[in-house]
Design a protein around this motif. Structure first.
Motif, PDB file in Angstrom:
ATOM      1  N   ILE A   1      51.848  43.225  64.344  1.00  0.00           N
ATOM      2  CA  ILE A   1      52.228  43.982  65.503  1.00  0.00           C
ATOM      3  C   ILE A   1      52.452  45.590  65.216  1.00  0.00           C
ATOM      4  N   TRP A   2      53.161  45.632  64.127  1.00  0.00           N
ATOM      5  CA  TRP A   2      53.419  46.959  63.619  1.00  0.00           C
ATOM      6  C   TRP A   2      52.159  47.784  63.199  1.00  0.00           C
ATOM      7  N   ASP A   3      51.226  47.217  62.640  1.00  0.00           N
ATOM      8  CA  ASP A   3      49.960  47.779  62.370  1.00  0.00           C
ATOM      9  C   ASP A   3      49.212  47.986  63.433  1.00  0.00           C
ATOM     10  N   ILE A   4      49.284  47.072  64.716  1.00  0.00           N
ATOM     11  CA  ILE A   4      48.477  47.354  65.827  1.00  0.00           C
ATOM     12  C   ILE A   4      48.937  48.605  66.490  1.00  0.00           C
ATOM     13  N   CYS A   5      50.376  48.700  66.613  1.00  0.00           N
ATOM     14  CA  CYS A   5      51.001  49.930  67.490  1.00  0.00           C
ATOM     15  C   CYS A   5      50.575  51.307  66.386  1.00  0.00           C
ATOM     16  N   LYS A   6      50.307  51.092  65.253  1.00  0.00           N
ATOM     17  CA  LYS A   6      50.014  52.220  64.487  1.00  0.00           C
ATOM     18  C   LYS A   6      48.682  53.072  64.706  1.00  0.00           C
ATOM     19  N   LEU A   7      47.732  52.125  65.411  1.00  0.00           N
ATOM     20  CA  LEU A   7      46.462  52.748  65.703  1.00  0.00           C
ATOM     21  C   LEU A   7      46.620  53.674  66.944  1.00  0.00           C
ATOM     22  N   LYS A   8      45.930  54.868  66.576  1.00  0.00           N
ATOM     23  CA  LYS A   8      45.967  56.118  67.502  1.00  0.00           C
ATOM     24  C   LYS A   8      45.531  55.768  69.159  1.00  0.00           C
ATOM     25  N   HIS A   9      44.452  55.042  69.084  1.00  0.00           N
ATOM     26  CA  HIS A   9      44.250  54.719  70.464  1.00  0.00           C
ATOM     27  C   HIS A   9      45.306  53.671  71.264  1.00  0.00           C
ATOM     28  N   VAL A  10      45.587  52.843  70.608  1.00  0.00           N
ATOM     29  CA  VAL A  10      46.505  51.808  71.092  1.00  0.00           C
ATOM     30  C   VAL A  10      47.748  52.670  71.531  1.00  0.00           C
ATOM     31  N   ARG A  11      48.304  53.623  70.610  1.00  0.00           N
ATOM     32  CA  ARG A  11      49.712  54.333  71.110  1.00  0.00           C
ATOM     33  C   ARG A  11      49.255  54.910  72.324  1.00  0.00           C
ATOM     34  N   SER A  12      47.927  55.668  72.659  1.00  0.00           N
ATOM     35  CA  SER A  12      47.762  56.310  73.764  1.00  0.00           C
ATOM     36  C   SER A  12      47.930  55.393  74.932  1.00  0.00           C
ATOM     37  N   LEU A  13      47.387  53.918  74.698  1.00  0.00           N
ATOM     38  CA  LEU A  13      47.230  53.099  75.891  1.00  0.00           C
ATOM     39  C   LEU A  13      48.827  52.770  76.067  1.00  0.00           C
ATOM     40  N   ILE A  14      49.453  52.449  75.077  1.00  0.00           N
ATOM     41  CA  ILE A  14      50.757  52.025  75.390  1.00  0.00           C
ATOM     42  C   ILE A  14      51.561  53.119  76.202  1.00  0.00           C
ATOM     43  N   LEU A  15      51.510  54.460  75.785  1.00  0.00           N
ATOM     44  CA  LEU A  15      51.927  55.535  76.429  1.00  0.00           C
ATOM     45  C   LEU A  15      51.517  55.435  78.110  1.00  0.00           C
ATOM     46  N   MET A  16      50.445  55.152  78.127  1.00  0.00           N
ATOM     47  CA  MET A  16      49.785  55.285  79.708  1.00  0.00           C
ATOM     48  C   MET A  16      50.553  53.939  80.253  1.00  0.00           C
ATOM     49  N   HIS A  17      50.667  52.755  79.631  1.00  0.00           N
ATOM     50  CA  HIS A  17      51.193  51.708  80.444  1.00  0.00           C
ATOM     51  C   HIS A  17      52.703  51.837  80.720  1.00  0.00           C
TER      52      HIS A  17
ATOM     53  N   GLY B   1      45.594  36.453  70.008  1.00  0.00           N
ATOM     54  CA  GLY B   1      46.663  36.186  70.595  1.00  0.00           C
ATOM     55  C   GLY B   1      48.041  37.310  70.733  1.00  0.00           C
ATOM     56  N   THR B   2      48.088  37.847  69.427  1.00  0.00           N
ATOM     57  CA  THR B   2      49.248  38.643  68.992  1.00  0.00           C
ATOM     58  C   THR B   2      48.691  40.048  69.848  1.00  0.00           C
ATOM     59  N   TYR B   3      47.377  40.378  69.622  1.00  0.00           N
ATOM     60  CA  TYR B   3      47.118  41.736  70.229  1.00  0.00           C
ATOM     61  C   TYR B   3      47.177  41.626  71.765  1.00  0.00           C
ATOM     62  N   MET B   4      46.695  40.633  72.438  1.00  0.00           N
ATOM     63  CA  MET B   4      47.018  40.591  73.857  1.00  0.00           C
ATOM     64  C   MET B   4      48.461  40.560  74.276  1.00  0.00           C
ATOM     65  N   THR B   5      49.079  39.804  73.502  1.00  0.00           N
ATOM     66  CA  THR B   5      50.564  39.704  74.073  1.00  0.00           C
ATOM     67  C   THR B   5      51.143  41.123  73.939  1.00  0.00           C
ATOM     68  N   LEU B   6      50.962  41.709  72.761  1.00  0.00           N
ATOM     69  CA  LEU B   6      51.416  43.186  72.691  1.00  0.00           C
ATOM     70  C   LEU B   6      51.051  43.836  73.902  1.00  0.00           C
ATOM     71  N   LEU B   7      49.929  44.252  74.378  1.00  0.00           N
ATOM     72  CA  LEU B   7      49.325  44.905  75.228  1.00  0.00           C
ATOM     73  C   LEU B   7      50.125  44.537  76.694  1.00  0.00           C
TER      74      LEU B   7
ATOM     75  N   THR C   1      52.798  42.959  76.980  1.00  0.00           N
ATOM     76  CA  THR C   1      54.288  43.248  76.958  1.00  0.00           C
ATOM     77  C   THR C   1      54.408  44.658  77.673  1.00  0.00           C
ATOM     78  N   PHE C   2      53.700  45.616  77.175  1.00  0.00           N
ATOM     79  CA  PHE C   2      53.810  46.931  77.728  1.00  0.00           C
ATOM     80  C   PHE C   2      53.327  47.225  79.035  1.00  0.00           C
ATOM     81  N   THR C   3      52.519  46.333  79.262  1.00  0.00           N
ATOM     82  CA  THR C   3      51.967  46.440  81.015  1.00  0.00           C
ATOM     83  C   THR C   3      53.034  46.201  81.735  1.00  0.00           C
ATOM     84  N   ASN C   4      53.855  44.885  81.365  1.00  0.00           N
ATOM     85  CA  ASN C   4      54.890  44.285  82.295  1.00  0.00           C
ATOM     86  C   ASN C   4      55.935  45.229  82.221  1.00  0.00           C
TER      87      ASN C   4
END
Length: 580
Positions: A328-344, A469-475, A477-480
């Protein structure tokens, strides 16, 4: 060995057992654990081949026995489809599919019925906490106090934090999923009985018990979210591979049924006006919760005594709790994932005032709760149609396009909702205006469904298959979370920007009393008790709505649109934790 533990790894190896007059051959192969979790649950009888004793009265020669044994071993080494062809004498694939469909039909129907009931149980607390209870409390609480109660929604948006623990820790003798589902449902049923027994005390003076109400319903949603984690995992092995796609259908049907039963149906049957109109007894909260607890306990007893969970083979290669959190932490460290999380996290602020307050304001203006329930119920089938269309529009190389386009009508409907509240007619409500509300609700629900399905399709596309599963749940989670965290501040803001006084007129004089709050029905009642009247000089709802819509437009144009276009144009390897 401790009660809670990881299941010990079990290697399956081929072995041959020989008995007098017959040969019993079992062939079992190693299976990748991650694959076994998602593989179909084919009938257990296909895991091994049992060759029955010979019917011949003559003792076979050693050579003929050896030949037969070789044939049996050869048959046992075939895969599942080849075994069925050989044993049933099927010549083509069509006959094989028909045979397999008949074999799994009854079992999968039973599994789908069980999943729908389990999802329904978790939908009941959600319908109460997110739907009907805020409307019941609206008569007695200010919007700031309703904001405190809105904190009970948070656990369902944060279940990623403890989902790895639920997925990996269990009691082997009970079952990997039942180890969590059974105690969670017992707790949920017990808490429903507690609320039912104390409903009169809690809801008679809710302003004095708002923190206890928040704690109780937050706990109820927390245990429901935990049950949801276990049920999601069980669905992967409960259904066969051919019908695994029905897991999401079971979740949609069960969860929405439980939610609407606790929101739409209960809100209508709890209304005195609805009960008097149709000549039926009014459904109280205590009676409804007692009925739901009986259902919850009944299903739990069934799980304990009549439902056996299929064993899952785990070995050292299975992902551990620590490794999941690291992923989960490794996914969050990806630059584009951080942009997506901020957007959500900020994407849903534009229509938060509409989602959180508009319905409450309409009820305050005179819309009957039973009328609101009917409007929401009519909206449900249109959401299904919207989901189907959004799934088609989200295909291709621009999956975020429908999600971006739907922002504009959602923001427009949020602004229109403010105008509807402002020009809300004096009761009784005409059928023409009620039809207008139905059309408005259906259209904005349609836009909301398009956004939900569109962003889900994008998440499915970019998720790393190795850790899907982990990737989808993480994304998700931030959407909700993006739709949950602003609600408290929006409700507080309504009171913050509202200006209302209690005005008492006596013998030609006018006395303005500074009240703690003169917005809720309770505040108005207190003002009325001293012979006064609440005069609202400034309704904070309109200010909060304008702030939210303005922020939504600016954030959409300045960040969401350019960022979304860049993200959907990225190649898939840029979304991988370990790009190749």
């Amino acid at each position: 060995m401790s009660a809670l533990q990881k299941k010990s790894p079990a290697k399956r190896i081929p072995h041959i057992r020989q008995r007098t007059g017959s040969i019993n051959v079992e062939v079992q192969t190693d299976m990748n654990p991650s694959a076994s979790r998602h593989k179909a649950a084919v009938a257990s009888s296909l895991d091994s081949i049992l060759v029955p004793p010979r019917s011949s009265t003559m003792r076979p020669s050693r050579r003929s026995a050896d030949i037969d044994a070789d044939d049996d071993v050869e048959m046992s080494l075939l895969n599942g489809d080849e075994r069925i062809r050989a044993t049933e004498g099927l010549d083509d694939d069509e006959a094989l599919v028909e045979k397999k469909s008949r074999a799994i039909l009854a079992r999968d129907k039973r599994a789908m019925a069980l999943l729908i009931i389990l999802y329904l149980i978790q939908g009941i607390p959600l319908g109460l906490a997110l739907g009907s209870i805020p409307f019941i409390l609206r008569d007695h609480l200010s919007y700031s106090q309703l904001g405190i109660f809105a904190l009970s929604n948070y656990p369902y948006s944060l279940k990623l934090l403890w989902s790895p623990l639920v997925d990996s820790t269990f009691i082997p003798s009970i079952g990997r999923r039942k180890s969590w589902i059974i105690p969670m449902q017992l707790i949920i049923g017990s808490m429903m009985l507690y609320i039912a027994a104390n409903a009169e005390r809690l809801f008679e003076h809710p302003a004095d018990n708002v923190h206890e109400l928040t704690f109780v319903f937050t706990s109820l949603v927390f245990f429901s979210a935990t049950q949801d984690i276990a049920v999601d995992g069980w669905a992967l092995t409960l259904l066969s591979q051919e019908n695994l796609s029905y897991a999401s259908t079971c979740q949609t049907v069960g969860l929405n049924t439980g939610f609407f039963a606790s929101f739409t149906v209960f809100l209508a049957l709890n209304s005195e006006a609805f009960a008097n109109k149709w000549g039926i007894p009014r459904l109280t909260l205590s009676t409804y919760l007692q009925s739901c607890s009986v259902l919850c306990f009944g299903v739990t007893i069934w799980l304990i005594f009549f439902e056996r969970e299929r064993e899952e083979s785990l070995d050292e290669s299975e992902i551990t709790v620590i490794s999941v959190y690291k992923t989960i932490w490794d996914i969050c460290k990806l630059k584009h994932v951080r942009s997506l999380i901020l957007m959500h996290c900020f994407a849903k602020i534009g229509f938060q005032a509409n989602d959180a307050v508009t319905s409450l304001k309409m009820v305050e203006k005179g819309l009957g709760r039973e009328d609101l329930a009917i409007v929401v119920l009519i909206d449900f089938p249109f959401q299904i149609i919207g989901g189907w269309l959004a799934a088609k529009w989200s295909r291709g190389d621009k999956p975020l396009r429908p999600w971006i386009w739907a922002f504009w009508p959602r923001l427009a409907f949020a602004l229109l909702s403010s105008l509807i509240v402002y020009w809300f007619p004096t009761p009784p409500i005409s059928y023409g205006f009620l039809l207008f509300l139905v059309a408005h609700t259906v259209l904005q629900g349609f836009a909301s469904t398009i956004q939900f399905v569109g962003i889900s399709a994008f998440h499915t596309r970019i998720s790393d298959p190795l850790i899907g599963g982990t990737y989808m749940t993480l994304l998700n989670t931030f959407t909700n979370l993006g739709g949950t965290w602003p609600r408290y501040f929006v409700l507080r803001g309504v009171d913050l920007f509202s200006v209302a006084h209690c005005t008492v007129k006596e013998a030609g004089t006018e006395l303005v009393v500074k009240a703690a709050e003169c917005v809720s029905d309770l505040g108005k009642e207190r003002c009325s008790n001293i012979g006064g009247e609440c005069i609202t000089e400034q309704d904070g709802y309109y200010y909060v709505s304008i702030i939210c819509v303005t922020f939504g437009v600016l954030f959409l144009v300045g960040y969401i649109i350019p960022t979304a276009r860049k993200l959907q144009a990225l190649p898939m390897h840029r979304w991988r934790v370990s790009p190749e």
